[in-house]
Write an enzyme that holds these catalytic residues in place. Structure first.
Site, short mmCIF file in Angstrom:
data_model
loop_
_atom_site.label_atom_id
_atom_site.label_comp_id
_atom_site.label_asym_id
_atom_site.label_seq_id
_atom_site.Cartn_x
_atom_site.Cartn_y
_atom_site.Cartn_z
N LYS A 24 0.86 -1.28 0.07
CA LYS A 24 0.13 -0.20 0.15
C LYS A 24 0.49 1.26 -0.13
O LYS A 24 0.79 1.83 -0.34
CB LYS A 24 -0.99 0.37 0.74
CG LYS A 24 -1.25 1.72 1.27
CD LYS A 24 -2.50 1.37 2.65
CE LYS A 24 -1.73 1.92 3.76
NZ LYS A 24 -1.71 2.77 4.17
N ASN A 25 1.61 1.53 0.85
CA ASN A 25 2.57 2.69 0.82
C ASN A 25 3.55 2.78 -0.08
O ASN A 25 4.14 3.72 -0.04
CB ASN A 25 3.10 2.36 2.24
CG ASN A 25 2.31 2.93 3.76
OD1 ASN A 25 0.85 2.92 2.86
ND2 ASN A 25 2.45 2.50 4.62
N CYS A 120 -5.18 8.15 8.98
CA CYS A 120 -5.50 7.50 9.71
C CYS A 120 -5.37 8.62 11.42
O CYS A 120 -4.42 9.34 10.96
CB CYS A 120 -4.68 6.72 10.65
SG CYS A 120 -5.09 4.63 9.27
N ARG A 125 -0.04 14.98 13.01
CA ARG A 125 0.70 14.66 11.84
C ARG A 125 1.15 15.47 10.37
O ARG A 125 0.26 15.73 9.71
CB ARG A 125 -0.21 13.81 10.73
CG ARG A 125 -0.36 12.65 11.19
CD ARG A 125 -1.22 11.28 10.93
NE ARG A 125 -0.57 10.26 9.51
CZ ARG A 125 -1.41 9.68 8.95
NH1 ARG A 125 -1.99 9.20 9.14
NH2 ARG A 125 -0.33 9.20 8.31
N ASP A 307 3.98 0.88 12.28
CA ASP A 307 2.24 0.49 11.65
C ASP A 307 2.09 -0.91 11.67
O ASP A 307 0.93 -1.79 12.12
CB ASP A 307 2.56 0.20 10.28
CG ASP A 307 2.38 1.18 9.37
OD1 ASP A 307 2.41 1.94 8.24
OD2 ASP A 307 1.86 2.67 10.25
N ARG A 399 -8.96 -0.80 3.57
CA ARG A 399 -7.98 0.74 3.02
C ARG A 399 -6.45 0.08 2.81
O ARG A 399 -6.23 0.59 1.83
CB ARG A 399 -8.08 2.15 3.70
CG ARG A 399 -8.91 2.65 4.25
CD ARG A 399 -9.11 3.91 4.79
NE ARG A 399 -7.49 4.60 3.80
CZ ARG A 399 -7.25 5.45 5.02
NH1 ARG A 399 -6.88 5.44 6.41
NH2 ARG A 399 -5.66 5.22 4.80
C1 EPZ Z 1 4.57 7.45 6.49
O1 EPZ Z 1 3.25 7.92 7.15
C2 EPZ Z 1 3.08 5.94 6.56
N1 EPZ Z 1 1.80 6.34 5.31
C3 EPZ Z 1 2.43 5.43 8.08
O2 EPZ Z 1 1.49 4.51 7.90
C4 EPZ Z 1 3.23 5.14 8.59
O3 EPZ Z 1 2.78 4.73 10.02
C5 EPZ Z 1 4.63 6.37 8.34
O4 EPZ Z 1 4.40 6.50 7.46
C6 EPZ Z 1 5.42 5.78 9.15
O5 EPZ Z 1 6.47 4.98 9.18
C7 EPZ Z 1 1.71 6.38 4.25
O6 EPZ Z 1 2.65 6.08 3.88
C8 EPZ Z 1 0.53 6.79 3.11
P1 EPZ Z 1 5.80 10.49 8.68
P2 EPZ Z 1 3.50 9.87 7.46
O7 EPZ Z 1 6.26 11.87 8.12
O8 EPZ Z 1 4.38 10.03 6.40
C9 EPZ Z 1 6.31 13.52 12.16
C10 EPZ Z 1 -0.16 3.03 7.42
O9 EPZ Z 1 -1.18 2.24 8.61
N2 EPZ Z 1 6.36 15.03 11.00
O10 EPZ Z 1 7.28 9.47 8.65
O11 EPZ Z 1 2.05 10.56 7.50
C11 EPZ Z 1 4.67 12.95 12.22
O12 EPZ Z 1 3.81 13.80 12.40
C12 EPZ Z 1 -0.21 4.45 7.67
O13 EPZ Z 1 0.41 2.42 6.89
C13 EPZ Z 1 6.28 15.85 11.06
O14 EPZ Z 1 6.60 16.95 12.04
O15 EPZ Z 1 5.12 9.62 8.34
C14 EPZ Z 1 5.18 11.80 12.75
O16 EPZ Z 1 5.41 12.00 14.23
C15 EPZ Z 1 -0.37 4.82 8.92
N3 EPZ Z 1 6.16 17.14 10.27
C16 EPZ Z 1 6.14 11.58 12.24
O17 EPZ Z 1 7.41 12.83 11.73
C17 EPZ Z 1 5.95 16.56 8.98
O18 EPZ Z 1 6.50 16.98 7.44
C18 EPZ Z 1 6.70 10.77 11.18
O19 EPZ Z 1 5.98 10.49 10.17
C19 EPZ Z 1 5.61 14.94 8.82
C20 EPZ Z 1 6.03 14.31 9.61
#
Ligand code: EPZ
Length: 420
Positions: A24-25, A120, A125, A307, A399
């Site tokens: 998916k991701n 989610c 986020r 995840d 999803r």
């Molecule tokens: C991706 O989310 C995945 N989603 C998530 O999977 C996964 O949990 C996550 O990466 C971590 O591996 C998709 O790929 C569509 P991050 P993402 O940016 O990109 C903070 C699932 O269940 N952050 O790595 O949103 C953020 O709040 C989903 O498949 C900032 O502060 O994750 C978080 O605390 C859920 N500023 C941390 O970094 C930003 O600009 C990691 O977020 C971006 C992120």
């Protein structure tokens, strides 16, 4: 409000073989990347899940010709007629990854206007680091009325991520692929789907080096040609199936996966006393003795994936002893444990830490999904529990898991839908 619930009669071991669908991701990053191409792209092994169908709608709305052969998991994307650079709330709010359209449209057209994403509810986020990356490349970015507008001729630059972000790394890679000059991403995410996206971009003629390390170099090119590319199998579905096999004390072989992507989970399962055998492109999971309690701390790849924290924590509710879960990536990703407590689990949640005292039995109860992986956790708990578990709002699960009910039924699970 869903018009159906899932019913699981638990206590049955999962036995047999199943296969993993495409990721998916990775798919939600590779599909928008096809917009950067000047020609037709064919993406193979695309999972037939809601998030992919949303992207089908978005690309079609933008003017691309998209054919999704769901039976054969093949998506053909002809981006040559794309004439739109706006994605409004109706589309963007249906998934998290809609914000990858900013990087892809900015990378191709020099402008993008995309409403805030959905996704989610597992924390605040923000996407401030995405915006910082676009600005480093020379884009003017406006964040107003829940819409991100970005515009400008992109020039390669150094981008330093204040914290590791999967989405930020992907979004800036998309924008940088055709920028003028070289972009270097520092403190980049290293997840398998980052490498998969880099391989897809390079298959179109991009010049991306270092994906999978914390420093990614992207030399911008003028043109990207078409490509035929198969996305990698889903790391999180693989892990969820491994956990379900162990949690039900079964014996399951999961085919079509990449064992090296699973090492953090495999190590934890072995620590619990679960037997895990790695084959070339398959993993076999069996349980013989008791499950020992373990501590889990989520970290960016190659650490224990956030995840998989939720389904793993469900299994730990019946391990022998006390387990401590430390969710370091997202602020509120432990809510599912309140639902499993309704089934008899002994859990205490303190901020981003959960203390789980293993019990001998869980009992079926009505529970409600709050997000995609919480849904996976409730399915694992239902498969473990004595009696019938009713899972409400189960569409979250569809999803991110392709045909998961059929796969579990093929392994002996008593799981079915019932209309409300
Ligand atoms: C991706 O989310 C995945 N989603 C998530 O999977 C996964 O949990 C996550 O990466 C971590 O591996 C998709 O790929 C569509 P991050 P993402 O940016 O990109 C903070 C699932 O269940 N952050 O790595 O949103 C953020 O709040 C989903 O498949 C900032 O502060 O994750 C978080 O605390 C859920 N500023 C941390 O970094 C930003 O600009 C990691 O977020 C971006 C992120």
């Amino acid at each position: 409000m869903d018009n159906y619930k899932l019913l699981i009669n638990g206590g049955k071991p999962l036995i047999g073989e199943t296969f993993v669908s495409g990721g998916k991701n990775t798919s939600v990053a590779v599909i928008p990347a096809a917009l950067l191409s000047d020609d037709v792209c064919t993406i193979e092994n695309v999972p037939d899940i809601e998030d992919v169908r949303v992207l089908y709608d978005i690309l079609t709305m933008l003017g691309a010709k998209v054919d999704f052969d769901r039976q054969n998991r093949r998506m053909v994307i002809d981006p040559r007629e794309v004439n739109g650079t706006k994605v409004d709330h109706r589309y963007a709010s249906r998934m998290r990854a809609s914000y990858y359209l900013i990087g892809a449209l900015l990378g191709r057209f020099g402008e993008a206007e995309v409403a805030y994403p959905g996704g989610c509810a597992i924390g605040s986020r923000p996407f401030d680091l995405h915006i910082k990356g676009f600005q480093a490349l020379g884009a003017q970015v406006e964040d107003r009325s829940a819409v991100i507008s970005a515009k400008g001729k992109l020039v390669g630059a150094n981008v330093f991520f204040d914290r590791i972000t999967v989405g930020g790394t992907i979004n800036v890679m998309l924008a940088a692929a055709k920028a003028e000059g070289t972009t270097i991403l520092h403190n980049a995410a290293k997840e398998p789907h980052i490498v998969d996206l880099a391989n897809f971009l390079n298959s179109m003629g991009a010049k991306v080096k270092g994906a999978g390390t914390d420093t990614i170099r992207i030399r911008g090119v003028n043109r990207l040609h078409g490509s035929t590319y198969a996305v990698i199998p889903d790391q999180i579905e693989t892990g969820t199936l491994m956990i379900a096999a162990a949690a039900t004390r079964g014996d399951v072989t999961i085919r079509g996966c990449i064992p090296t992507h699973m090492e953090a989970l495999t190590a934890k399962l072995l620590e619990m006393g679960v037997l895990v055998s790695e084959l070339d492109d398959a993993i076999r999971v069996r349980t013989v003795g008791a499950h020992r309690a373990v501590n889990v701390k989520t970290q960016e790849y190659p650490g224990f994936p956030t995840d998989l924290q939720q389904p793993m924590s469900a299994m730990l509710c019946m391990a022998k002893g006390t387990s401590i879960i430390n969710e370091t990536i997202f602020e509120t990703r432990l809510k599912h444990l309140n639902e499993i407590a309704r089934m008899g689990a002994h859990v205490r949640i303190l901020d981003q830490t959960a203390i789980i005292d293993g019990v001998d039995e869980l009992y079926g109860a009505p529970v409600t999904c709050t997000d995609l992986r919480a849904g996976a956790a409730l399915v694992v708990a239902g498969l473990m529990a004595k009696g019938t578990t009713e899972i409400y709002e189960p569409s979250f699960i569809a999803r991110g898991y392709e045909h998961i009910e059929e796969k579990l039924r093929s392994l002996g699970a008593d799981i079915r839908r019932e209309s409300l």
